[in-house]
Design a protein around this motif. Structure first.
Motif, PDB file in Angstrom:
ATOM      1  N   LYS A  62       0.852  -1.191   0.000  1.00  0.00           N
ATOM      2  CA  LYS A  62       0.000   0.000   0.000  1.00  0.00           C
ATOM      3  C   LYS A  62       0.871   1.217   0.000  1.00  0.00           C
ATOM      4  CE  LYS A  62      -3.265   2.121  -0.754  1.00  0.00           C
ATOM      5  NZ  LYS A  62      -2.502   3.228  -1.031  1.00  0.00           N
ATOM      6  N   GLY A  65      -0.009  -3.394 -16.466  1.00  0.00           N
ATOM      7  CA  GLY A  65       0.661  -4.020 -17.602  1.00  0.00           C
ATOM      8  C   GLY A  65      -0.247  -4.466 -18.717  1.00  0.00           C
ATOM      9  N   GLY A 101      -3.881   1.588 -17.269  1.00  0.00           N
ATOM     10  CA  GLY A 101      -3.411   2.866 -16.714  1.00  0.00           C
ATOM     11  C   GLY A 101      -2.571   3.621 -17.732  1.00  0.00           C
ATOM     12  N   SER A 102      -1.271   3.378 -17.709  1.00  0.00           N
ATOM     13  CA  SER A 102      -0.332   4.142 -18.551  1.00  0.00           C
ATOM     14  C   SER A 102      -0.702   4.113 -20.022  1.00  0.00           C
ATOM     15  CB  SER A 102       1.085   3.580 -18.352  1.00  0.00           C
ATOM     16  OG  SER A 102       1.398   3.515 -16.979  1.00  0.00           O
ATOM     17  N   SER A 117      -7.716   3.251 -15.379  1.00  0.00           N
ATOM     18  CA  SER A 117      -7.280   3.723 -14.054  1.00  0.00           C
ATOM     19  C   SER A 117      -6.484   5.012 -14.249  1.00  0.00           C
ATOM     20  CB  SER A 117      -6.398   2.649 -13.413  1.00  0.00           C
ATOM     21  OG  SER A 117      -5.798   3.139 -12.236  1.00  0.00           O
ATOM     22  N   ASP A 141      -4.215   8.110 -12.780  1.00  0.00           N
ATOM     23  CA  ASP A 141      -3.296   8.439 -11.668  1.00  0.00           C
ATOM     24  C   ASP A 141      -2.949   9.915 -11.741  1.00  0.00           C
ATOM     25  OD1 ASP A 141      -1.747   5.307 -12.366  1.00  0.00           O
ATOM     26  OD2 ASP A 141      -3.093   5.761 -10.705  1.00  0.00           O
ATOM     27  N   ASP A 165      -3.815   9.419  -1.943  1.00  0.00           N
ATOM     28  CA  ASP A 165      -3.547   7.992  -1.754  1.00  0.00           C
ATOM     29  C   ASP A 165      -2.937   7.726  -0.375  1.00  0.00           C
ATOM     30  OD1 ASP A 165      -3.065   5.203  -2.554  1.00  0.00           O
ATOM     31  OD2 ASP A 165      -0.959   5.787  -2.509  1.00  0.00           O
ATOM     32  N   GLY A 166      -3.618   6.886   0.412  1.00  0.00           N
ATOM     33  CA  GLY A 166      -3.046   6.472   1.687  1.00  0.00           C
ATOM     34  C   GLY A 166      -3.091   7.515   2.780  1.00  0.00           C
ATOM     35  N   SER A 198      -8.875   6.408  -3.428  1.00  0.00           N
ATOM     36  CA  SER A 198      -7.776   7.129  -2.775  1.00  0.00           C
ATOM     37  C   SER A 198      -8.203   8.080  -1.676  1.00  0.00           C
ATOM     38  CB  SER A 198      -6.940   7.925  -3.788  1.00  0.00           C
ATOM     39  OG  SER A 198      -6.442   7.068  -4.785  1.00  0.00           O
ATOM     40  N   GLY A 199      -7.715   7.749  -0.471  1.00  0.00           N
ATOM     41  CA  GLY A 199      -7.873   8.695   0.629  1.00  0.00           C
ATOM     42  C   GLY A 199      -8.887   8.317   1.674  1.00  0.00           C
ATOM     43  N   GLY A 253      -6.106   0.864   2.064  1.00  0.00           N
ATOM     44  CA  GLY A 253      -5.424   0.887   3.366  1.00  0.00           C
ATOM     45  C   GLY A 253      -6.309   0.663   4.561  1.00  0.00           C
TER      46      GLY A 253
HETATM   47  O1  1PR Z   1       0.083   1.711 -15.794  1.00  0.00           O
HETATM   48  O2  1PR Z   1      -1.520   0.072 -16.808  1.00  0.00           O
HETATM   49  O3  1PR Z   1       0.623  -0.719 -15.763  1.00  0.00           O
HETATM   50  O4  1PR Z   1      -1.285   0.159 -14.376  1.00  0.00           O
HETATM   51  C1  1PR Z   1      -0.615   0.315 -13.171  1.00  0.00           C
HETATM   52  C2  1PR Z   1      -1.677   0.322 -12.102  1.00  0.00           C
HETATM   53  O5  1PR Z   1      -1.046   0.270 -10.824  1.00  0.00           O
HETATM   54  C3  1PR Z   1      -2.515   1.587 -12.143  1.00  0.00           C
HETATM   55  O6  1PR Z   1      -3.883   1.263 -11.860  1.00  0.00           O
HETATM   56  C4  1PR Z   1      -1.926   2.439 -11.019  1.00  0.00           C
HETATM   57  O7  1PR Z   1      -2.973   3.205 -10.388  1.00  0.00           O
HETATM   58  C5  1PR Z   1      -1.416   1.396 -10.059  1.00  0.00           C
HETATM   59  N1  1PR Z   1      -0.212   1.825  -9.347  1.00  0.00           N
HETATM   60  C6  1PR Z   1       1.015   1.975  -9.877  1.00  0.00           C
HETATM   61  N2  1PR Z   1       1.870   2.340  -8.883  1.00  0.00           N
HETATM   62  C7  1PR Z   1       1.170   2.395  -7.735  1.00  0.00           C
HETATM   63  C8  1PR Z   1       1.712   2.746  -6.390  1.00  0.00           C
HETATM   64  O8  1PR Z   1       0.962   2.818  -5.414  1.00  0.00           O
HETATM   65  N3  1PR Z   1       3.026   2.961  -6.321  1.00  0.00           N
HETATM   66  N4  1PR Z   1      -1.205   1.964  -7.202  1.00  0.00           N
HETATM   67  C9  1PR Z   1      -0.137   2.056  -8.042  1.00  0.00           C
HETATM   68  C10 1PR Z   1      -1.980   3.017  -7.089  1.00  0.00           C
HETATM   69  C11 1PR Z   1      -4.043   3.479  -6.285  1.00  0.00           C
HETATM   70  C12 1PR Z   1      -5.177   2.748  -5.744  1.00  0.00           C
HETATM   71  C13 1PR Z   1      -5.085   2.731  -4.242  1.00  0.00           C
HETATM   72  C14 1PR Z   1      -6.089   3.732  -3.811  1.00  0.00           C
HETATM   73  C15 1PR Z   1      -6.695   3.489  -2.483  1.00  0.00           C
HETATM   74  N5  1PR Z   1      -2.909   2.668  -6.162  1.00  0.00           N
HETATM   75  O9  1PR Z   1      -5.266   1.525  -6.327  1.00  0.00           O
HETATM   76  O10 1PR Z   1      -5.324   1.452  -3.798  1.00  0.00           O
HETATM   77  O11 1PR Z   1      -5.401   4.970  -3.862  1.00  0.00           O
HETATM   78  O12 1PR Z   1      -5.748   3.641  -1.509  1.00  0.00           O
HETATM   79  P1  1PR Z   1      -6.214   4.100  -0.022  1.00  0.00           P
HETATM   80  O13 1PR Z   1      -7.640   3.674   0.167  1.00  0.00           O
HETATM   81  O14 1PR Z   1      -5.269   3.372   0.882  1.00  0.00           O
HETATM   82  O15 1PR Z   1      -6.045   5.576   0.026  1.00  0.00           O
HETATM   83  P2  1PR Z   1      -0.463   0.324 -15.775  1.00  0.00           P
END
Ligand code: 1PR
Length: 557
Positions: free
Chosen positions: A253, A333, A365-366, A404, A406, A481-482, A507-508, A531
């Motif tokens: 997380k 991916g 995502g990307s 997704s 970001d 996020d988090g 997120s949040g 989280g």
């Molecule tokens: O770019 O197509 O390979 O997808 C990558 C995926 O991984 C995307 O959906 C991107 O949001 C996610 N990702 C990449 N890096 C991170 C990271 O945290 N370093 N996760 C990541 C992002 C966002 C939510 C998270 C919420 C809730 N995570 O999934 O779970 O923000 O969190 P909370 O309730 O704790 O605040 P691609």
């Protein structure tokens, strides 16, 4: 002889197979036309696009044998597309259906609601005088479709004699299940409808086959029963997955996307390590049993290598799909990749591997950011149709494609700012958080998990992916996020108001009240958290209890 499943090769039929196995029912697969003769009962789980389904049935020589099977009077259970193919035609396609039910499948209007109809809704029996076939008017079932058979006894009286239940979505009433003679079919997915859906499948299978051959026609009613429920709001539990430094896949997380333990909060020997909050499959099963309406597994370091090489992630999906009977979204991916040996893997193949493993939706995502940048640079209204979103939506249906986002806030001085995206600026309130006072900001898109910003705003991305054919948008927030500060309601509203497809806020979340806030102050269909569920600070049941007390419609377990 016995129960057979029909797989036309373009949908997640693994979920139904997993449901039957979990219920203790054995079955075989229809592999070629000759197998229909051996089937004494048949289930056709159709997922995805009508055109693709008919095309695959015809190309594999299964279309006519399917019609002959149904006309033979043997028991047939159709699911989603497995119900729609019974009708004459679909506005989604040029291909014709089996024409057993004389009326067309039409598209929902998106004037008053998001399309696709994606989520949990009720199915109201057209009459209580008949065998309910396991359809329970007080239960919720999972629907995910953009097209439907609209309830219209004036125009299609003969077809409406097939109706077993109806459902209301927005101002439209449509046929949610049909039953007549040897045919029973549902628009919703019982194999993804939790315990209520499993009970329905089990009831159909436990009856002797002779009990499924002479269902009477339904009475023709001018107006179906008043719908008792409306679409529920969905609570999504999300697991960000990556390999830890020892190479094990763990649920981690981020804190504003930084997943490594801070020295200040942990003992010296874990400082800097990847946060480990548990094993993906165990947590998926836990959240399913705790009442999550959907689960999301995000492979957050997939940008570093081909997910098809990343067998552990496919194994996680396969194992999770064996014990989770609500929709499963897989992200990370999903893009055109090249294996280490140089083998090219189109995004459609990557997505197909996850669907066959048991995923219901893939999250992009990307790749979505790059695709919208390419579309905008072309100056055209539509793409060349070769991108990940378009190719996956064409084969598996738009409802299977989530994007997704970001985003990261870009703060500016509202007094002097003369840059882009002025119409998207959000202005800090005098009584707002200190870091927002006197400032304004817009939301910039990022790729590779926030590691790289791109010259694109979230509104441009959201509207671009809707044009490309995405069925839903997951709105993350790097800033929230988090943090536990609550969802970024300005961001969520900005995106929800710019598209007509369903939106998931993410997120949040820090308290159950944050879920009430996001549903009361935005029109999103779903809210996601990670989280607070992993750290067991808030239970899903507590969130739903508070939502019910605020008169927000949610599904019981
Ligand atoms: O770019 O197509 O390979 O997808 C990558 C995926 O991984 C995307 O959906 C991107 O949001 C996610 N990702 C990449 N890096 C991170 C990271 O945290 N370093 N996760 C990541 C992002 C966002 C939510 C998270 C919420 C809730 N995570 O999934 O779970 O923000 O969190 P909370 O309730 O704790 O605040 P691609």
């Amino acid at each position: 002889m016995g129960l057979y499943l029909l797989d036309y090769g373009a949908g997640n039929v693994q979920s139904l197979a997993n449901s039957l196995t979990a219920l203790g029912h054995s079955f075989q697969w229809i592999k070629d036309p000759a197998d229909f003769a051996k089937a004494t009962s048949l289930i056709f789980p159709g997922v995805g696009a009508f055109e693709t389904a008919i095309g695959h049935l015809v190309s594999r020589g299964l279309f006519q044998p399917l019609r002959e099977y149904i006309l033979s009077g043997r028991p047939y259970f159709g699911i989603c597309i497995g119900m729609q193919v019974l009708f004459e035609s679909s506005a989604e396609a040029t291909s014709k259906g089996l024409g057993i039910i004389p009326c067309p499948i039409e598209r929902f209007s998106d004037e008053d609601k998001a399309v696709p109809h994606m989520g949990w809704n009720a199915a109201d029996l057209i009459t209580t005088q008949q065998d309910a076939e396991g359809v329970n008017a007080s239960s919720y079932y999972y629907f995910v479709h953009s097209y439907c058979a609209k309830y219209n006894p004036e125009k299609y009286p003969e077809a409406m004699r097939w109706v077993h239940s109806t459902t209301q979505y927005g101002q439209e009433v449509f046929v949610s299940s049909v039953r007549k003679g040897n045919v029973f079919a549902t628009q919703f997915h019982p194999e993804k409808s939790g315990k209520a859906g499993l009970a329905l499948i089990d009831e159909w299978l436990r009856k002797p086959e002779s009990a499924h051959t002479h269902a009477p026609s339904a009475p023709l009613v001018s107006r179906p029963p008043a719908p008792k429920h409306k679409l529920t709001k969905r609570i999504v539990a999300c697991m960000d997955v990556r390999a830890n430094d020892q190479g094990d896949l763990v649920v981690t997380k981020g804190d504003q996307y930084d997943v490594r333990e801070k020295a200040t909060t942990t003992t010296a020997n874990t400082a800097g390590a990847v946060r480990n909050l548990g094993k993906p499959v165990a947590l998926a099963a836990k959240y399913y049993n705790a009442g999550a309406d959907e689960l999301c597994l995000l492979n957050i370091t997939s940008f570093r290598h081909s997910p098809l090489q990343d067998q552990p992630m496919l194994a996680v999906v396969r194992a999770a799909a064996e014990c989770v009977f609500v929709p499963l979204t897989i992200g990370g991916g999903i893009k055109d990749t090249v294996d280490p040996d140089g083998t090219k893997r189109p995004a459609l193949e990557v997505a197909g591997a996850y669907f066959r493993a048991g995923a219901d939706k893939v999250s992009i995502g990307s790749e979505a950011v790059y695709a919208v940048e390419k579309l905008r640079a072309s100056g055209k209204a539509t793409s060349d149709g070769t991108g990940a979103i378009e190719t996956i939506a064409h084969v598996y249906g738009k409802q299977a494609v989530v994007v997704s986002i970001d985003p990261r806030r870009v703060y500016v001085d509202p007094q002097t700012y003369d840059g882009p995206y002025k119409s998207e600026l959000v202005y800090g309130k005098p009584d707002g958080p200190e870091n927002e006072r006197g400032k304004a900001w817009w939301y910039q898109c990022t790729v590779s998990g926030g590691r790289e910003t791109r010259p694109l705003s979230v509104v441009e991305l959201a509207q671009g992916v809707e044009t490309l054919g995405a069925g839903e948008i997951l709105v993350n927030s790097i800033d929230r996020d988090g943090t536990g500060l609550g969802f970024d309601l300005d961001l969520v509203n900005l995106i929800k108001k710019s598209v007509k497809i369903p939106v998931v806020a993410s997120s949040g979340a820090g308290t159950a009240q944050h879920f009430v806030d996001v549903f009361q102050r935005t029109d999103v269909e779903a809210a996601l958290a990670a989280g607070i569920f992993h750290r067991e600070e808030v239970r899903i049941s507590e969130v739903k209890e508070l939502l019910r007390s605020a008169d927000i419609n949610v599904r019981d377990n």
